[in-house]
Design an enzyme around this catalytic site. Structure first.
Site, PDB file in Angstrom:
ATOM      1  N   HIS A   1       9.847 -23.977  10.238  1.00 52.55           N
ATOM      2  CA  HIS A   1      10.632 -24.545  11.489  1.00 52.55           C
ATOM      3  C   HIS A   1      12.371 -24.466  11.055  1.00 52.55           C
ATOM      4  O   HIS A   1      13.077 -24.242  11.857  1.00 52.55           O
ATOM      5  CB  HIS A   1       9.957 -25.681  11.999  1.00 52.55           C
ATOM      6  CG  HIS A   1      10.609 -26.496  13.131  1.00 52.55           C
ATOM      7  ND1 HIS A   1      10.101 -26.063  14.399  1.00 52.55           N
ATOM      8  CD2 HIS A   1      11.620 -27.110  13.126  1.00 52.55           C
ATOM      9  CE1 HIS A   1      10.835 -26.818  15.271  1.00 52.55           C
ATOM     10  NE2 HIS A   1      11.811 -27.507  14.386  1.00 52.55           N
ATOM     11  N   GLU A   2      12.677 -25.442  10.163  1.00 53.43           N
ATOM     12  CA  GLU A   2      13.915 -25.947   9.934  1.00 53.43           C
ATOM     13  C   GLU A   2      14.673 -24.505   9.314  1.00 53.43           C
ATOM     14  O   GLU A   2      15.815 -24.228   9.751  1.00 53.43           O
ATOM     15  CB  GLU A   2      14.057 -26.700   8.509  1.00 53.43           C
ATOM     16  CG  GLU A   2      13.132 -27.824   8.816  1.00 53.43           C
ATOM     17  CD  GLU A   2      13.221 -28.770  10.221  1.00 53.43           C
ATOM     18  OE1 GLU A   2      14.354 -28.768  10.728  1.00 53.43           O
ATOM     19  OE2 GLU A   2      12.467 -29.346  10.620  1.00 53.43           O
TER      20      GLU A   2
ATOM     21  N   GLU B   1      17.485 -29.504   9.925  1.00 50.91           N
ATOM     22  CA  GLU B   1      17.827 -28.135   9.719  1.00 50.91           C
ATOM     23  C   GLU B   1      19.584 -28.094   9.572  1.00 50.91           C
ATOM     24  O   GLU B   1      19.881 -27.092   9.874  1.00 50.91           O
ATOM     25  CB  GLU B   1      17.651 -27.350  11.085  1.00 50.91           C
ATOM     26  CG  GLU B   1      18.512 -27.819  12.420  1.00 50.91           C
ATOM     27  CD  GLU B   1      17.740 -28.699  13.412  1.00 50.91           C
ATOM     28  OE1 GLU B   1      16.776 -29.511  12.850  1.00 50.91           O
ATOM     29  OE2 GLU B   1      18.033 -28.730  14.372  1.00 50.91           O
ATOM     30  N   ASN B   2      20.080 -29.057   9.091  1.00 45.38           N
ATOM     31  CA  ASN B   2      21.545 -28.912   8.718  1.00 45.38           C
ATOM     32  C   ASN B   2      21.998 -27.545   8.093  1.00 45.38           C
ATOM     33  O   ASN B   2      21.177 -26.809   7.225  1.00 45.38           O
ATOM     34  CB  ASN B   2      21.969 -30.118   7.774  1.00 45.38           C
ATOM     35  CG  ASN B   2      21.559 -31.228   8.100  1.00 45.38           C
ATOM     36  OD1 ASN B   2      21.676 -31.876   8.856  1.00 45.38           O
ATOM     37  ND2 ASN B   2      20.515 -31.760   7.245  1.00 45.38           N
TER      38      ASN B   2
ATOM     39  N   HIS C   1      15.595 -22.525  12.537  1.00 45.34           N
ATOM     40  CA  HIS C   1      16.543 -22.978  13.278  1.00 45.34           C
ATOM     41  C   HIS C   1      17.906 -22.539  12.763  1.00 45.34           C
ATOM     42  O   HIS C   1      18.870 -22.546  13.683  1.00 45.34           O
ATOM     43  CB  HIS C   1      16.659 -24.614  12.980  1.00 45.34           C
ATOM     44  CG  HIS C   1      16.015 -25.573  13.760  1.00 45.34           C
ATOM     45  ND1 HIS C   1      16.059 -25.273  15.440  1.00 45.34           N
ATOM     46  CD2 HIS C   1      15.263 -26.291  13.691  1.00 45.34           C
ATOM     47  CE1 HIS C   1      15.266 -26.340  15.914  1.00 45.34           C
ATOM     48  NE2 HIS C   1      14.822 -26.962  14.817  1.00 45.34           N
TER      49      HIS C   1
ATOM     50  N   GLY D   1      10.545 -35.776  10.002  1.00 44.04           N
ATOM     51  CA  GLY D   1       9.927 -34.653   8.822  1.00 44.04           C
ATOM     52  C   GLY D   1      11.092 -33.821   8.263  1.00 44.04           C
ATOM     53  O   GLY D   1      10.863 -34.144   7.001  1.00 44.04           O
TER      54      GLY D   1
ATOM     55  N   GLU E   1      14.461 -26.636  20.192  1.00 39.41           N
ATOM     56  CA  GLU E   1      13.221 -27.292  19.629  1.00 39.41           C
ATOM     57  C   GLU E   1      11.951 -26.454  20.304  1.00 39.41           C
ATOM     58  O   GLU E   1      11.067 -25.843  19.454  1.00 39.41           O
ATOM     59  CB  GLU E   1      13.029 -28.853  19.746  1.00 39.41           C
ATOM     60  CG  GLU E   1      14.300 -29.487  18.957  1.00 39.41           C
ATOM     61  CD  GLU E   1      14.166 -28.947  17.656  1.00 39.41           C
ATOM     62  OE1 GLU E   1      13.626 -28.506  17.214  1.00 39.41           O
ATOM     63  OE2 GLU E   1      15.195 -29.752  17.203  1.00 39.41           O
TER      64      GLU E   1
ATOM     65  N   GLU F   1      21.719 -35.638  13.312  1.00 34.76           N
ATOM     66  CA  GLU F   1      21.127 -35.339  14.633  1.00 34.76           C
ATOM     67  C   GLU F   1      20.314 -36.597  15.306  1.00 34.76           C
ATOM     68  O   GLU F   1      19.818 -37.358  14.393  1.00 34.76           O
ATOM     69  CB  GLU F   1      20.154 -34.246  14.633  1.00 34.76           C
ATOM     70  CG  GLU F   1      19.723 -34.031  16.059  1.00 34.76           C
ATOM     71  CD  GLU F   1      18.912 -32.473  16.180  1.00 34.76           C
ATOM     72  OE1 GLU F   1      18.563 -32.100  15.156  1.00 34.76           O
ATOM     73  OE2 GLU F   1      18.590 -32.238  17.258  1.00 34.76           O
TER      74      GLU F   1
END
Ligand code: B3K
Ligand code: ZN
Length: 867
Positions: free
Chosen positions: A297-298, A264-265, A301, A261, A320, A129
């Site tokens: 957070h990840e 999120e793959n 996603h 940081g 986001e 990304e």
């Protein structure tokens, strides 16, 4: 000669692609140099396509070995190959569906930009990304092209990972299949000598998921907290959003060299090791807090970003803003909600308001960009989350949940826009959100002014909004601003419990029947009424309310809204600092008395009390001065801030000393909110006491510290006290630990005397452990000066500005993203005096004129410099 300036890309030019992808197969033959990537991509014509019908594949820095369509090799006459990609003309393409195959070669070891496939300490990893996949192979590298991927990795390295579920493996190879259609930016591959810290999770429907955190051997003992945070996130998303995990495995990998940081793959999150690895001895409470928030957070996603992604990069806030909002809700549930809200607003003001007030101001959904990586900003993320918070407030928790359910069922597997998102809310709640949408399309922080007057038993209030011009947007339309408000009597009686007023015109008139309210509250008519406005920070605006000092002291003592209670103290401190700065006024004792009361209110969360004790940062004061029409002098600001700290410490010494001793959380460390809260108050007291006592207390705390939170606090206090030994002691103990040494670099610069800060930073860049190619280390040192020591950075000689420019130029040649991000240190330059402006402009011009400047840094510098 410099290359022609790269052209901006506009939202208005979006066209659906001519071809969609049905399936992707990739084979990687990994080598540090000369990795071969074989791709087999099944394309089909997109009936809704509006592009030119040619097959355009992005590709940058990849050496084409061979390619074919439906097994027929293509020659150089069959396609057009440029530095940006490869185009096969429509005439050369079969009707309907066809298979593209290619073999390319890349050099991961040479990839210092850390985008695409690169190596970090002998391990292979990826970051795709926003547009990194095109550095791996030729492909339509855009988020609206989604496909299932099958990946085969060939390498001697023992651990070979990609997205989705493991399918098969053998000596020197492994195959993965990800059944969920995804855009290329979510592709990931990792290969290395890694060990797993493993666990399991049973989802709400009974699916068993294997969880692994992959780290370098020796780091297995530092993963427990991240794993715990992951399991709590998975459960929370089921309980609060009804979202379940959808693969058999969930892998997290910690990488030392990483530009941001985490990422999120799908099924294979890649993390900066800073946000995974933690032990009490090496990580602070703040680190633990970040780990929890970023892991969540990840993970979140997976639904908001992966299952439903963005149509194009202009829609970045779709994933986001929403995912930040979700991680904020999670953190508020895990920890103290008021403390979290205050911390969010502190961040928002420090980063996003700052951005909005300067040359980099842009919409939550930008209209154009040159380099998309430059738009992973506080505006897209944090303001994007605030916009969703306002929606939540406007439609209520039930309306929000119903809208989100509809969003997930309507758009699963799609690449969406902000229009799609708002349409769901409109359909579910019946609200017209066309005016609300301006939050996405107008930059700048609205100013809300409140004015009121009392006539007998009636209070009349006017709320007005104004949105200042921002670059490229001279005129603005009124936004929809939810203002949560209450009314208090001077003794703290709540006359009007919290009410939501929606300001959607330029002005609104409100009328309150104070007589009736007093009667209902069973109190005499108060001689004065104190509005408590924008409770919970109900909108990301700057509030201008003529509250007297006395009013603010009432709010500080009594406001039932914890955010506004804190805010009252904050604004008193800001006012005090401004008065000290402009008139040399002495701080007023009433503030200290109010603080003493608050600090000794044992029913208040210690973390909340610690926040109440914290002064506005030097950058906050500079912005406040600028807003008040005063040209900020960073040296003077540093001086008054210190003076106020010292005055506070003197006035509150006995209270602080008592708190310091009372807030001992006990000998066994736990990173939980309760213990962390005690440490935060204890260490805030320590820092202040160090101003008025000798170094003994800090020294004793340093010697006795058994965790990094206390060790760092004492380290900083000793540095402030002029201790010259502590840095060497710390270094000797921690020189083998990368993450701890990042702190060592940073803290020495942040706590240096401003006039020595540049020299300290310079000296540290000569230290053998200063590895400028490692983004964490680079940020510790360069950011240690620009953000950690503003008075040092703004040294009147311009030495700080020069130091930054030299490093930006050096890093830009290797890692443009890291350089571009750090350049925002200059974004406030117009606030300062003419001499400083000239010095900064000189550095910006020097950077702009440099040979071979990246698109990333080039765009940033030209936007910051402005016209
Ligand atoms: N989506 C990534 C950020 C990618 C940044 C690209 N320069 C991490 C996150 O927001 O979760
Ligand atoms: Zn994100």
């Amino acid at each position: 000669m410099k290359d022609a300036a790269p052209q901006p890309i506009h939202l208005a030019d979006y066209r659906p692609p001519s071809y969609l992808v049905e399936e992707v197969r990739l084979t990687f033959r990994l080598q540090p140099k000369g990795t071969r990537v074989l791709s087999r991509v099944r394309f089909r014509a997109n009936p809704e396509g509006l592009e030119d019908g040619n097959l355009h594949l992005d590709g940058e820095g990849v050496r084409l070995i061979s390619c074919s369509i439906d097994g027929e090799p293509l020659t150089a006459f069959d396609y057009l190959l440029t530095a940006e990609g490869l185009t096969v003309p429509a005439a050369r393409l079969p009707e309907g569906a066809f298979t593209w195959e290619a073999e390319v070669e890349i050099d991961p070891e040479e990839n210092t930009a850390l985008e695409g496939l690169y190596t970090s300490n002998g391990m292979f990893c990826t970051q795709c990304e926003a547009e990194g996949f095109r550095k791996i192979t030729f492909y339509p590298d855009r988020p609206d092209v989604m496909a299932p991927f099958t990946v085969r990795i060939e390498s001697d390295l023992p651990v070979l990972l990609s997205n989705g579920n493991p399918v098969a493996s053998g000596e020197g190879w492994a195959e993965w299949h990800d059944p969920w259609p995804k855009p290329s930016y979510l592709f990931a591959l990792v290969a290395g000598e890694l060990v797993a810290y493993s666990d399991r999770f049973t989802t709400m429907s009974g699916r068993e998921v294997a969880l692994n955190i992959w780290v370098r051997p020796g780091d297995e003992g530092k993963c427990a907290y991240a794993m715990d945070a992951l399991k709590r996130s998975m459960r929370w998303d089921e309980e609060v959003y009804g979202r379940e995990y959808d693969l058999d495995v969930f892998n997290i990998v910690a990488v030392d060299d990483f530009n941001m940081g985490a990422m999120e793959n799908k099924g294979l999150n890649i993390f900066n090791s800073k946000f995974v690895l933690a032990t009490p001895e090496t990580a602070t409470d703040r680190d633990y807090d970040f780990i929890e928030g970023i892991v969540a957070h990840e993970y979140f996603h997976n639904w908001t970003g992966n299952r439903i992604t963005c149509r194009d990069w202009f829609q970045l806030c779709l994933k986001e803003g929403l995912t930040v909002f979700r991680d904020q809700q999670f953190s508020a549930d895990m920890r103290s909600a008021p403390v979290k809200r205050i911390e969010e607003v502190l961040q928002l003001r420090a980063r996003q308001f700052r951005e909005d007030a300067g040359p980099l101001a842009h919409n939550v959904r930008p209209d154009s960009y040159v380099e998309i990586n430059n738009f992973y900003t506080a505006t897209v993320y944090e303001k994007g989350a605030e916009v969703i918070g306002m929606l939540h407030r406007l439609v209520g928790a039930d309306g929000y949940r119903a809208a989100l359910d509809a969003y997930f069922s309507r758009h699963d597997g799609q690449a969406c826009t902000i229009e799609d998102w708002l349409a769901v809310f409109e359909d579910v709640t019946g609200r017209d959100l066309s005016q609300f949408k301006r939050w996405y399309t107008q930059a700048g922080t609205p100013r809300v002014s409140a004015r009121w007057a009392r006539t007998g038993g009636t209070l009349k209030m006017t709320l007005a909004q104004e949105l200042p011009a921002t670059p490229g947007q001279p005129l603005k339309e009124p936004a929809v601003i939810p203002v949560a408000l209450g009314l208090l009597a001077p003794d703290g009686t709540e006359l009007l419990p919290e009410t939501l007023v929606v300001l959607d015109g330029r002005e609104a008139e409100l009328e309150f029947d104070i007589a009736g309210m007093a009667e209902r509250a069973g109190v005499a008519m108060p001689e004065r009424v104190i509005p408590s406005l924008l409770r919970g920070f109900s909108a990301p605006v700057i509030l201008d309310a003529p509250l007297s000092r006395a009013d603010r002291l009432v709010l500080l003592a009594h406001d039932p809204d914890p955010f506004n209670r804190w805010e009252a103290g904050r604004s008193l401190m800001r006012e005090t600092l401004l008065a000290m700065l402009t008139d040399g006024a002495a701080p007023d004792a009433a503030l200290f008395e109010a603080l003493a009361t608050l600090l000794t209110t044992d029913t208040l969360d210690p973390a909340y009390r610690a926040l109440a004790l914290a002064l506005p940062s030097e950058d906050d004061i500079a912005q406040a001065a600028h807003d008040a029409g005063v040209v900020p002098d960073p040296t003077a600001i540093h001086g008054v801030r210190r003076a106020l700290q010292t005055a506070m410490a003197e006035a509150l010494q006995p209270v602080l000393a008592a708190l310091h001793d009372a807030m001992d959380p006990g000998p066994v460390y736990s990173p939980d909110a309760e213990q962390a809260a005690k440490r935060s108050l204890r260490n805030a007291a320590l820092m202040l006491l160090a101003r008025v006592e000798g170094p003994e207390r800090a020294q004793a705390r340093y010697d006795a510290a058994t965790n990094m939170t206390d060790e760092m606090a004492a380290f900083a206090a000793l540095l402030e006290a002029g201790d010259t030994q502590v840095a060497a002691r710390f270094h000797d103990r921690w020189k083998g630990d990368r993450l701890v040494m990042d702190k060592w670099f940073m803290v020495q610069i942040a706590h240096a005397e401003p006039e020595q800060a540049v020299a300290v930073a310079q000296r540290l860049t000569d230290h053998p452990l200063f590895d400028w190619k490692n983004p964490n280390r680079f940020r510790s040192v360069i950011g240690g000066l620009t953000a950690g020591n503003p008075a040092g950075f703004h040294d009147p000689t311009g030495a700080g500005y020069r130091f930054l420019a030299d490093w930006l130029l050096k890093v830009d040649a290797k890692n443009p993203q890291t350089a571009a991000r750090m350049s925002t240190a200059y974004e406030t330059w117009r606030r300062y005096d003419a001499d400083r402006q000239q010095l900064i402009a000189g550095e910006l011009d020097r950077i702009a004129a440099a040979e071979g400047l990246s698109r990333d840094l080039g765009e940033m510098v030209s936007r910051i410099r402005g016209s």
